[in-house]
Scaffold this active site. Sequence first.
Site, PDB file in Angstrom:
ATOM      1  N   ASP A   1       9.454   2.672  -0.866  1.00 34.40           N
ATOM      2  CA  ASP A   1       8.455   3.400  -0.076  1.00 34.40           C
ATOM      3  C   ASP A   1       8.743   3.091   1.398  1.00 34.40           C
ATOM      4  O   ASP A   1       8.342   2.052   1.913  1.00 34.40           O
ATOM      5  CB  ASP A   1       7.038   2.969  -0.468  1.00 34.40           C
ATOM      6  CG  ASP A   1       6.001   3.726   0.360  1.00 34.40           C
ATOM      7  OD1 ASP A   1       4.798   3.606   0.047  1.00 34.40           O
ATOM      8  OD2 ASP A   1       6.386   4.420   1.317  1.00 34.40           O
TER       9      ASP A   1
ATOM     10  N   TYR B   1       0.860  -1.179   0.000  1.00 36.85           N
ATOM     11  CA  TYR B   1       0.000   0.000   0.000  1.00 36.85           C
ATOM     12  C   TYR B   1       0.897   1.228   0.000  1.00 36.85           C
ATOM     13  O   TYR B   1       1.861   1.300   0.763  1.00 36.85           O
ATOM     14  CB  TYR B   1      -0.897   0.015   1.243  1.00 36.85           C
ATOM     15  CG  TYR B   1      -1.728   1.264   1.413  1.00 36.85           C
ATOM     16  CD1 TYR B   1      -1.448   2.167   2.448  1.00 36.85           C
ATOM     17  CD2 TYR B   1      -2.782   1.564   0.557  1.00 36.85           C
ATOM     18  CE1 TYR B   1      -2.213   3.322   2.620  1.00 36.85           C
ATOM     19  CE2 TYR B   1      -3.549   2.716   0.723  1.00 36.85           C
ATOM     20  CZ  TYR B   1      -3.257   3.590   1.756  1.00 36.85           C
ATOM     21  OH  TYR B   1      -4.006   4.742   1.919  1.00 36.85           O
TER      22      TYR B   1
ATOM     23  N   LYS C   1       5.419   9.552   8.432  1.00 38.02           N
ATOM     24  CA  LYS C   1       5.303   9.078   9.814  1.00 38.02           C
ATOM     25  C   LYS C   1       6.434   9.594  10.720  1.00 38.02           C
ATOM     26  O   LYS C   1       6.415  10.752  11.127  1.00 38.02           O
ATOM     27  CB  LYS C   1       5.206   7.550   9.817  1.00 38.02           C
ATOM     28  CG  LYS C   1       3.943   7.065   9.049  1.00 38.02           C
ATOM     29  CD  LYS C   1       3.799   5.579   9.058  1.00 38.02           C
ATOM     30  CE  LYS C   1       2.772   5.113   8.028  1.00 38.02           C
ATOM     31  NZ  LYS C   1       1.401   5.146   8.511  1.00 38.02           N
TER      32      LYS C   1
HETATM   33  P1  KE4 Z   1      -0.333   8.611   4.511  1.00 41.25           P
HETATM   34  O1  KE4 Z   1      -0.910   9.318   3.289  1.00 41.25           O
HETATM   35  O2  KE4 Z   1      -1.389   7.824   5.263  1.00 41.25           O
HETATM   36  O3  KE4 Z   1       0.475   9.545   5.423  1.00 41.25           O
HETATM   37  O4  KE4 Z   1       0.742   7.551   3.992  1.00 41.25           O
HETATM   38  C1  KE4 Z   1       0.346   6.610   3.032  1.00 41.25           C
HETATM   39  C2  KE4 Z   1       1.291   5.417   3.094  1.00 41.25           C
HETATM   40  C3  KE4 Z   1       2.278   5.302   2.139  1.00 41.25           C
HETATM   41  N1  KE4 Z   1       3.144   4.259   2.156  1.00 41.25           N
HETATM   42  C4  KE4 Z   1       3.073   3.299   3.113  1.00 41.25           C
HETATM   43  C5  KE4 Z   1       4.040   2.161   3.087  1.00 41.25           C
HETATM   44  C6  KE4 Z   1       2.074   3.371   4.116  1.00 41.25           C
HETATM   45  O5  KE4 Z   1       1.996   2.398   5.058  1.00 41.25           O
HETATM   46  C7  KE4 Z   1       1.169   4.456   4.121  1.00 41.25           C
HETATM   47  C8  KE4 Z   1       0.066   4.592   5.151  1.00 41.25           C
HETATM   48  N2  KE4 Z   1       0.014   3.572   6.167  1.00 41.25           N
HETATM   49  C9  KE4 Z   1      -1.276   3.353   6.771  1.00 41.25           C
HETATM   50  C10 KE4 Z   1      -1.134   2.189   7.759  1.00 41.25           C
HETATM   51  N3  KE4 Z   1      -0.936   0.956   7.114  1.00 41.25           N
HETATM   52  C11 KE4 Z   1      -1.786   4.581   7.430  1.00 41.25           C
HETATM   53  C12 KE4 Z   1      -2.962   4.365   8.342  1.00 41.25           C
HETATM   54  C13 KE4 Z   1      -4.242   4.859   7.731  1.00 41.25           C
HETATM   55  O6  KE4 Z   1      -4.465   4.662   6.501  1.00 41.25           O
HETATM   56  O7  KE4 Z   1      -5.055   5.437   8.502  1.00 41.25           O
END
Ligand code: KE4
Length: 421
Positions: free
Chosen positions: A239, A144, A267
């Site tokens: 990523d 993801y 993060k």
């Molecule tokens: P954000 O747009 O949520 O800051 O990041 C997206 C993203 C990009 N790449 C990786 C590997 C990620 O895990 C994420 C977002 N992670 C999720 C948890 N698996 C965020 C939690 C959520 O969607 O509320």
Amino acid sequence: MNTEKSASLFSEAQQYIPGGVNSPVRAFRSVGKTPLFIKKAKGAYLFDEDGNRYLDYVCSWGPGILGHASERVIRAVKNACEDGLTFGAPTKKETELAKMITDFVPAAEQVRLVSSGTEAVMSAIRLARGYTGRDKIIKFEGNYHGHSDGLLVKAGSGLLTDLAPASAGVPEGYTKSTLLAGYNDEESVKELFSLYPDSIAAVIVEPVAANMGVVPPKEGFLAFLRQITEKHGTVLIFDEVITGFRLALGGAGEYYGVKPDMVTLGKIVGGGMPLAAYCGRKDIMQCVAPVGSVYQAGTLSGNPVAVTAGIETLKILSNEREVYERLDRKTSVLEQAFKEKGLQVNRVGSLLSAFFTDVPVTDYETAKTSDTASFAKYFSYMLENGIYVAPSQFEAMFVSATHTDMDIERTAQVIREYTVK
Ligand code: KE4
């Protein structure tokens, strides 16, 4: 455990916010429960609106490596707020954070700060396409990368091209240039490159997958991706929104000794504030506006308060690097407890997932064999014991520097006392 206030807050929230939450996973739907409304957090603990205390293994999905409300970070943020929240103009702090990232992240020669992981990945993909003049990208099943249109492709079995969107509202054309390979499946990557030897702009990969649960790269997989992308003039993007500053100060690139062309960060880099980044080789980054022809912009990009939180967080991590060994040791205690229950456990450093299946989990197909109903029962049991884990089998457990040995031992004991149903 009384959670009445959370329940009433949740029903009110649903009147004004779709699903009552601002990010779907928070709705606790895959575990069939009502989400807890958190009032505050400190160290390794969350406190909900009913006054219940939970030992937190979500850590806000990764940012909380120092634990919640670290004194030094809060103090620095408070001081930064006094000077103003946002200027829409360059500040020296942005240069300071960008320099720290280039110092710590092996692949980072230049950095652009943005506000979310999604934005970082969306921008990095556009930049790789602009730099190479190519359209196609390869992503991996079970990975993801945020919710930008071109990456929301329907996962399927094995090699897929001409993918359908995985979300309503994404036009067919937006995913036509997205190719899907199998995570840890070198043959599927070779096949795509033999189909499209000169038209793949980028391969984007979670160097340790953490969005199908934690799935480490097989021995040599990352080095293989490095080699095949180099051969085809394709940009390799790690990523590291989750793994960045989590596995090591230099992230997975340092941890596995493989240097991609670009890295996306989120993060931890923002210390819990809305801040993310994409970075990489200078010749690629120089293609971004205003220097180059690839456009990307943001009102709050490099926000001075968020940057302050990021700087303070990275300063603490870089001054106390033994934190990574401590995190590794503590998380291995949890790994052992889960193994004693006969669960499939994947762990890399302070990232861990226990899968409710009896097959080793090495990719998306095997991750999907997990019994999510059994996971939901475990989730409720942990919550009843004051332990807050991710409300989904396909997310990671995160350990912070503030989880004490006693916290870890108590958690291990609770796990050992559980009867898998
Ligand atoms: P954000 O747009 O949520 O800051 O990041 C997206 C993203 C990009 N790449 C990786 C590997 C990620 O895990 C994420 C977002 N992670 C999720 C948890 N698996 C965020 C939690 C959520 O969607 O509320």
